[in-house]
Scaffold this motif. Structure first.
Motif, mmCIF file in Angstrom:
data_model
loop_
_atom_site.group_PDB
_atom_site.id
_atom_site.type_symbol
_atom_site.label_atom_id
_atom_site.label_comp_id
_atom_site.label_asym_id
_atom_site.label_seq_id
_atom_site.Cartn_x
_atom_site.Cartn_y
_atom_site.Cartn_z
ATOM 1 N N LYS A 66 -10.964 4.241 12.454
ATOM 2 C CA LYS A 66 -10.955 4.767 11.229
ATOM 3 C C LYS A 66 -9.929 5.835 10.886
ATOM 4 O O LYS A 66 -9.309 5.677 9.799
ATOM 5 N N GLU A 67 -9.822 6.698 11.725
ATOM 6 C CA GLU A 67 -8.975 7.908 11.637
ATOM 7 C C GLU A 67 -7.511 7.377 11.559
ATOM 8 O O GLU A 67 -6.607 7.608 10.889
ATOM 9 N N ALA A 68 -7.175 6.243 12.599
ATOM 10 C CA ALA A 68 -5.961 5.737 12.617
ATOM 11 C C ALA A 68 -5.689 5.146 11.302
ATOM 12 O O ALA A 68 -4.446 4.939 10.753
ATOM 13 N N GLU A 69 -6.692 4.317 10.702
ATOM 14 C CA GLU A 69 -6.245 3.670 9.443
ATOM 15 C C GLU A 69 -6.253 4.527 8.221
ATOM 16 O O GLU A 69 -5.272 4.212 7.600
ATOM 17 N N LYS A 70 -6.964 5.576 8.331
ATOM 18 C CA LYS A 70 -6.771 6.788 7.415
ATOM 19 C C LYS A 70 -5.205 7.246 7.532
ATOM 20 O O LYS A 70 -4.546 7.446 6.561
ATOM 21 N N ASN A 71 -5.047 7.682 8.767
ATOM 22 C CA ASN A 71 -3.528 8.123 8.939
ATOM 23 C C ASN A 71 -2.405 7.251 8.424
ATOM 24 O O ASN A 71 -1.488 7.428 7.755
ATOM 25 N N ALA A 72 -2.736 5.817 8.852
ATOM 26 C CA ALA A 72 -1.796 4.756 8.554
ATOM 27 C C ALA A 72 -1.690 4.849 7.094
ATOM 28 O O ALA A 72 -0.535 4.528 6.352
ATOM 29 N N ASP A 73 -2.690 4.710 6.369
ATOM 30 C CA ASP A 73 -2.659 4.791 4.735
ATOM 31 C C ASP A 73 -1.895 5.875 4.181
ATOM 32 O O ASP A 73 -1.028 5.837 3.312
ATOM 33 N N ARG A 74 -2.219 7.129 4.918
ATOM 34 C CA ARG A 74 -1.431 8.235 4.583
ATOM 35 C C ARG A 74 -0.005 8.332 4.535
ATOM 36 O O ARG A 74 0.816 8.296 3.582
ATOM 37 N N ILE A 75 0.445 7.624 5.866
ATOM 38 C CA ILE A 75 1.786 7.529 6.147
ATOM 39 C C ILE A 75 2.434 6.616 5.152
ATOM 40 O O ILE A 75 3.462 6.695 4.757
ATOM 41 N N ILE A 76 1.689 5.421 5.075
ATOM 42 C CA ILE A 76 2.250 4.462 4.023
ATOM 43 C C ILE A 76 2.296 5.004 2.432
ATOM 44 O O ILE A 76 3.297 4.505 2.219
ATOM 45 N N ASN A 77 1.478 5.784 2.227
ATOM 46 C CA ASN A 77 1.493 6.178 0.749
ATOM 47 C C ASN A 77 2.530 7.362 0.821
ATOM 48 O O ASN A 77 3.211 7.402 -0.249
ATOM 49 N N GLU A 78 2.624 8.147 1.793
ATOM 50 C CA GLU A 78 3.754 9.229 1.697
ATOM 51 C C GLU A 78 5.249 8.523 1.674
ATOM 52 O O GLU A 78 5.986 8.794 1.000
ATOM 53 N N SER A 79 5.154 7.310 2.703
ATOM 54 C CA SER A 79 6.605 6.321 2.552
ATOM 55 C C SER A 79 6.986 5.948 1.217
ATOM 56 O O SER A 79 8.023 6.050 0.964
ATOM 57 N N LEU A 80 5.752 5.376 0.713
ATOM 58 C CA LEU A 80 5.965 4.681 -0.727
ATOM 59 C C LEU A 80 6.499 5.639 -1.631
ATOM 60 O O LEU A 80 7.329 5.493 -2.443
ATOM 61 N N SER A 81 5.901 6.878 -1.664
ATOM 62 C CA SER A 81 6.280 7.847 -2.456
ATOM 63 C C SER A 81 7.511 8.441 -2.322
ATOM 64 O O SER A 81 8.518 8.539 -3.613
ATOM 65 N N LYS A 82 8.014 8.606 -1.333
ATOM 66 C CA LYS A 82 9.410 8.905 -0.655
ATOM 67 C C LYS A 82 10.420 7.826 -1.111
ATOM 68 O O LYS A 82 11.369 8.210 -1.643
#
Length: 169
Positions: A94-110
């Motif tokens: 769950k934590e890894a998925e959360k981190n992956a979502d955060r990383i993906i969202n940050e990457s999309l934002s960037k």
């Protein structure tokens, strides 16, 4: 109550007419006493062995019960460890998925920000290109204009400028 060897030894029989031979009866009774004593000794030995075996059996039964309890506790502990490991694995996932979502969202934002910056740079480059083109065209128009020819014909010695003549024409 059972007979003892002493009871057999002390037993006396009434004598009757033409009774048994006393020596033969006594000899037989002596043999019975010996055999009976032997049986009693053997019985005591067997009872002693039985008691010892029962104690050993009790000891092994206790060991068996202890082992059984230990196995049950080990199984319960293993199940608990397994459940805890599964819970922890779920939390990690769950934590890894959360981190992956955060990383993906940050990457999309960037990437969106970079795309916007690229668009802005493209617009600025178009504006710069158009301004530069206009500047070059203006400079080219100045080079091509007739004013250069008139300047070349201008005579410094004469009092009248050549420009005045061309204006009158």
């Amino acid at each position: 109550m059972p007979l003892t060897p002493l009871d057999i030894h002390n037993k006396e029989f009434n004598k009757g007419f033409r009774g048994y031979d006393e020596d033969e009866v006594n000899e037989f009774l002596d043999q019975v006493i010996k055999d009976y004593e032997s049986v009693i000794r053997e019985k005591k030995e067997l009872e002693s062995k039985l008691l010892e075996q029962n104690e050993r059996l009790g000891h092994f039964t206790n060991i068996e019960e202890t082992l059984h309890k230990s196995i049950v506790i080990a199984q319960e502990t293993a199940e608990e460890v397994k459940r805890n490991a599964q819970k922890e694995a779920k939390l990690i996932i769950k934590e890894a998925e959360k981190n992956a979502d955060r990383i993906i969202n940050e990457s999309l934002s960037k990437s969106r920000k970079i795309a916007m910056e690229i668009d802005e740079l493209k617009k600025q480059s178009k504006v710069f290109r158009n301004r530069f083109k206009m500047l070059i065209e203006a400079q080219l128009d100045m080079l091509v204009s007739d004013d250069w020819d008139q300047l070349m014909e201008y005579n410094v010695d004469s009092a009248e400028p050549v420009f005045a003549e061309s204006d009158e024409k």
